[in-house]
Design an enzyme around this catalytic site. Structure first.
Site, PDB file in Angstrom:
ATOM      1  N   ASN A   9       0.109   6.674   5.236  1.00  0.00           N
ATOM      2  CA  ASN A   9       1.093   5.894   5.983  1.00  0.00           C
ATOM      3  C   ASN A   9       2.241   5.627   5.020  1.00  0.00           C
ATOM      4  OD1 ASN A   9       2.595   4.041   7.379  1.00  0.00           O
ATOM      5  ND2 ASN A   9       1.038   2.420   7.383  1.00  0.00           N
ATOM      6  N   LYS A  11       5.069   4.357   5.575  1.00  0.00           N
ATOM      7  CA  LYS A  11       5.835   3.131   5.867  1.00  0.00           C
ATOM      8  C   LYS A  11       7.345   3.430   5.766  1.00  0.00           C
ATOM      9  CE  LYS A  11       1.880   0.449   4.509  1.00  0.00           C
ATOM     10  NZ  LYS A  11       1.349  -0.832   4.068  1.00  0.00           N
ATOM     11  N   HIS A  94       0.013  -1.147  13.820  1.00  0.00           N
ATOM     12  CA  HIS A  94      -0.190  -1.505  12.414  1.00  0.00           C
ATOM     13  C   HIS A  94       0.104  -3.009  12.248  1.00  0.00           C
ATOM     14  CE1 HIS A  94       0.439  -1.816   8.106  1.00  0.00           C
ATOM     15  NE2 HIS A  94      -0.293  -0.729   7.999  1.00  0.00           N
ATOM     16  N   GLU A  96       1.725  -4.591  10.142  1.00  0.00           N
ATOM     17  CA  GLU A  96       3.127  -4.903   9.826  1.00  0.00           C
ATOM     18  C   GLU A  96       3.975  -4.891  11.089  1.00  0.00           C
ATOM     19  OE1 GLU A  96       3.507  -1.931   6.789  1.00  0.00           O
ATOM     20  OE2 GLU A  96       2.141  -3.110   5.522  1.00  0.00           O
ATOM     21  N   GLU A 166      -8.100  -2.246   9.063  1.00  0.00           N
ATOM     22  CA  GLU A 166      -7.329  -2.627   7.881  1.00  0.00           C
ATOM     23  C   GLU A 166      -7.257  -4.150   7.760  1.00  0.00           C
ATOM     24  OE1 GLU A 166      -4.373   0.713   6.745  1.00  0.00           O
ATOM     25  OE2 GLU A 166      -3.412  -0.526   8.247  1.00  0.00           O
ATOM     26  N   GLY A 172      -1.691  -3.458   0.652  1.00  0.00           N
ATOM     27  CA  GLY A 172      -0.629  -3.529  -0.352  1.00  0.00           C
ATOM     28  C   GLY A 172      -0.869  -4.586  -1.417  1.00  0.00           C
ATOM     29  N   SER A 212      -5.315  -0.848   0.408  1.00  0.00           N
ATOM     30  CA  SER A 212      -5.418  -0.586  -1.029  1.00  0.00           C
ATOM     31  C   SER A 212      -6.437   0.493  -1.403  1.00  0.00           C
ATOM     32  CB  SER A 212      -5.714  -1.886  -1.799  1.00  0.00           C
ATOM     33  OG  SER A 212      -4.676  -2.812  -1.595  1.00  0.00           O
TER      34      SER A 212
HETATM   35  P1  PGA Z   1      -2.002   0.180   1.318  1.00  0.00           P
HETATM   36  O1  PGA Z   1      -1.527   0.240   2.857  1.00  0.00           O
HETATM   37  O2  PGA Z   1      -2.900   1.361   1.096  1.00  0.00           O
HETATM   38  O3  PGA Z   1      -0.744   0.242   0.533  1.00  0.00           O
HETATM   39  O4  PGA Z   1      -2.735  -1.130   1.151  1.00  0.00           O
HETATM   40  C1  PGA Z   1      -2.419   0.618   3.859  1.00  0.00           C
HETATM   41  C2  PGA Z   1      -1.745   0.516   5.204  1.00  0.00           C
HETATM   42  O5  PGA Z   1      -1.003  -0.445   5.432  1.00  0.00           O
HETATM   43  O6  PGA Z   1      -1.937   1.396   6.072  1.00  0.00           O
END
Ligand code: PGA
Length: 249
Positions: A9, A11, A94, A96, A166, A172, A212
């Site tokens: 992803n 982003k 997601h 976010e 998630e 993150g 992560s």
């Molecule tokens: P990350 O993000 O691996 O940077 O924690 C995962 C995601 O938001 O899909």
């Protein structure tokens, strides 16, 4: 036996020209016939990414999509715009998008239905906040997200879906859920799918862990009975993604 699916992803990272550079860099590293590999990239780079990934095992996915066919939705991307250029996957809901762009379980459900209608595989995200985990309501909360996301989705469609678990506190932050925590929730998701549909559907659906994920944590996470791969943010932008995809080598 479910085939693993590992998706990056990206982003809001990489310009279209940087996308070509990164795909060229990663393409020899992400070859693993045991795994479906997906790069979900910003909408503006989708066409470029599809071109750059031609002839490789990399599938290109979008990070979002609207649930209407067309119309007065300034700035949005319609499902047939994605299929027209050959997009195969789309991330839906997601955390976010839920947090910053007011996505709800209801809009997630509408988008999931639309994606199936257009033959796009949705990667449906769910996950609890740190407060919810501390309050002990994680499983209840995830079950609610899953039940609403799958309203009116047929069993045949559900079998092809991908769910990404998630935990928001792990995204993150460098704070990976323990393998036990990740497996516990992924198992609960599969049980929830079995309740909505049947065991066949639950056994077919693929459930990813995200938050992560790194080259170090991937092998143990992906070895869990109910974890069928990962949705990877930060580490998907680096050569490390090759190690994650080849977690079993
Ligand atoms: P990350 O993000 O691996 O940077 O924690 C995962 C995601 O938001 O899909």
């Amino acid at each position: 036996m479910r085939k693993k699916i590992i998706a990056g992803n990206w982003k809001m990272n990489k310009t279209p020209s940087e996308t070509v550079t990164l795909i060229n860099e990663l393409k020899p590293l992400v070859v693993n016939e045991d795994v479906d590999v997906v790069f979900c990239v910003p909408a503006i780079s989708l066409t470029t990414a599809i071109e750059a990934a031609k002839g490789t095992n990399i599938n290109i996915g979008a990070e979002n999509m609207h649930f209407e066919e067309s119309g007065a939705y300034t700035g949005e991307i319609a499902p047939n715009m994605l299929t027209d250029i050959g997009v195969k996957y789309v991330i839906i809901g997601h955390s976010e998008r839920r947090e910053y762009f007011a996505e709800t379980d209801e809009t997630v459900n509408k988008k999931v239905l639309k994606a199936f209608e257009h033959g796009i595989t949705p990667i449906i995200c769910c996950g609890e906040s740190l407060t919810q985990r501390e309050q002990g309501v994680t499983i209840d909360f995830i079950r609610q997200q899953i039940k609403v996301a799958f309203l009116n989705v047929t069993s045949a469609q559900a079998k092809t879906a991908v769910i990404a678990y998630e935990p928001i506190w792990a995204i993150g932050t460098g704070k990976v859920a323990t393998t036990e925590q990740a497996q516990e929730v992924c198992k609960a998701i599969r049980e929830c799918i079995a309740e909505i549909y049947d065991t066949d559907t639950a056994e077919a659906i693929r459930i990813q862990y995200g938050g992560s994920v790194s080259a170090d944590s991937a092998p143990e996470l992906f070895a869990q009975a109910d974890i069928d791969g990962g949705l990877v943010g930060g580490a998907s932008l680096k050569p490390d993604f090759g190690k994650i995809v080849n977690y079993n080598k």
